[in-house]
Scaffold this motif. Structure first.
Motif, PDB file in Angstrom:
ATOM      1  N   LEU A 259       0.715   8.336 -24.528  1.00 13.52           N
ATOM      2  CA  LEU A 259       0.187   8.115 -23.176  1.00 13.52           C
ATOM      3  C   LEU A 259      -1.232   8.656 -23.079  1.00 13.52           C
ATOM      4  O   LEU A 259      -1.604   9.568 -23.814  1.00 13.52           O
ATOM      5  N   GLU A 260      -1.984   8.115 -22.138  1.00 13.37           N
ATOM      6  CA  GLU A 260      -3.318   8.667 -21.871  1.00 13.37           C
ATOM      7  C   GLU A 260      -3.610   8.536 -20.388  1.00 13.37           C
ATOM      8  O   GLU A 260      -2.870   7.868 -19.654  1.00 13.37           O
ATOM      9  N   ARG A 261      -4.708   9.127 -19.954  1.00 16.12           N
ATOM     10  CA  ARG A 261      -4.921   9.126 -18.515  1.00 16.12           C
ATOM     11  C   ARG A 261      -5.251   7.752 -17.960  1.00 16.12           C
ATOM     12  O   ARG A 261      -5.087   7.508 -16.778  1.00 16.12           O
ATOM     13  N   GLU A 262      -5.683   6.842 -18.820  1.00 15.78           N
ATOM     14  CA  GLU A 262      -5.959   5.476 -18.360  1.00 15.78           C
ATOM     15  C   GLU A 262      -4.751   4.557 -18.515  1.00 15.78           C
ATOM     16  O   GLU A 262      -4.855   3.355 -18.257  1.00 15.78           O
ATOM     17  N   THR A 263      -3.642   5.092 -18.985  1.00 14.45           N
ATOM     18  CA  THR A 263      -2.431   4.267 -19.012  1.00 14.45           C
ATOM     19  C   THR A 263      -2.166   3.808 -17.582  1.00 14.45           C
ATOM     20  O   THR A 263      -2.166   4.628 -16.656  1.00 14.45           O
ATOM     21  N   HIS A 264      -1.954   2.515 -17.400  1.00 12.52           N
ATOM     22  CA  HIS A 264      -1.705   1.986 -16.055  1.00 12.52           C
ATOM     23  C   HIS A 264      -0.456   2.691 -15.485  1.00 12.52           C
ATOM     24  O   HIS A 264       0.541   2.858 -16.202  1.00 12.52           O
TER      25      HIS A 264
END
Ligand code: PA5
Length: 340
Positions: A259-264
């Motif tokens: 996961l990352e912070r730009e994951t929708h």
């Protein structure tokens, strides 16, 4: 090299990623690297451990650059290559037959070309064509040269007016150097969970698709194990139905969600529900979150963690991470077949 020496050598190379990036990113570009112009396409040609740098660059540019980037992992270049294409051929050894074939075809199109390599036939061909060659240090496995290759590619793209990567490189170098010891400790724990298990790496953004691919390739080549990757949300429209079967395989599978912070937010929710649905049939699941602000730092944070997991898994299972005998054997067989 024995297994322990191989482990020590690969670990040192993996831990050296920030230094490689810094060294490559601060070197002067050779003369002849094309500048800003009306590019129609960017094509990055390469295979395996060299190709991943092109994938990372592509994923960085997808959200910030109007020029389409095509990653070409094949003998033939796409029809989209024209005189207005910037084509970068990446081959650590310089002797990979698919990359050489694609490069030779590119010469015939009149596109602008740049080569990144440690030598080999590709360097020779490129010099004969008067194409700029960025020479990276030789003598290490291609997959361990990620910092040299990516750290060379990004300044070329920046010079061509296709993005601003300097700040991202600086942040990534600082983050990786500051966090690598902690990630190594984490990798030891994660690797212990993967012994005799099938890793299933689920990515949740275009950026993290590259990190998932890097996990797979590094687990394949360093730990010598099979690994499966899948992408959300697409996974929810097909693979989710097959999850859990064959049951014996699922029970021995560890799901690793990236996961990352730009994951929708909806994709993040999808991952949560997939893990909940799969909880009973699967061995176990872990969620790993990218660190860093810039896209480059984020993708490299999870890639470096995966590199470390692959090396630690090799150690735990008594495997030497350095040699890739099957790749070498295949290349020898194919070279013989060419001469026959
Ligand atoms: O990791 C490896 O050894 C392979 O994936 C190679 O990178 C791949 O075979 C391509 O070779 P090169 O990177 O030298 O072009």
């Amino acid at each position: 090299m024995d297994t322990a020496a191989g482990y020590a050598a690969m670990l040192e190379l993996v831990m050296g990623l920030p230094e490689q990036l810094a060294e490559a990113g601060t070197r002067c570009l050779p003369a002849g690297i094309p500048g800003r112009r009306g590019w129609s396409t960017v094509v990055v040609v390469g295979m395996g451990g060299s190709a991943i740098s092109g994938d990372i660059a592509r994923s960085l540019m997808l959200d910030s650059c109007a020029v389409p980037v095509i990653s070409c992992r094949d003998y033939d270049i796409p029809a989209a290559v024209t005189k207005r294409t910037l084509l970068v051929a990446l081959s650590y050894s310089g002797n990979t037959e698919e990359t050489l074939s694609a490069y030779r075809q590119a010469v015939g199109t009149g596109c602008r070309r740049v080569v990144v390599t440690s030598g080999g036939e590709l360097a020779r061909l490129a010099r004969a064509e008067h194409d700029p060659v960025i020479a990276v240090p030789s003598g290490i496995p291609p997959r361990a040269a990620l910092g040299y290759l990516l750290g060379s590619l990004l300044p070329v793209l920046e010079h061509a007016g296709l993005g601003e990567f300097r700040g991202q490189l600086d942040e990534a170098v600082g983050l990786l150097a500051a966090r690598r010891d902690a990630w190594r400790r984490r990798a030891v724990t994660l690797a212990a969970r993967l012994v005799d298990r099938l890793p299933l790496v689920l990515s949740t953004s275009r950026l993290l698709d590259c990190a998932a691919d890097r996990w797979r390739c590094q687990l394949n080549e360093n730990a010598k194990v099979i690994c499966h990757t899948s992408r959300l949300p697409e996974h929810n429209h097909n693979e989710v139905v097959g999850m859990g079967r064959p049951a014996e395989l699922a029970q021995r599978t560890v799901i690793i969600g990236l996961l990352e912070r730009e994951t929708h937010p909806r994709t993040s929710l999808r991952l949560r529900h997939v893990l909940a649905i799969a909880r009973d049939g699967y061995e176990q699941a872990v969620r790993l979150r990218a660190e860093g602000r810039s896209p480059l730092a984020r993708v490299l944070s999870l890639s470096m963690l995966g590199d470390l997991v692959s090396v630690e898994l090799a150690r735990l299972t008594g495997v030497d991470p350095m040699p890739v005998r099957r790749i070498d054997k295949l290349k020898r067989r194919l070279a013989r077949a060419r001469r026959e």
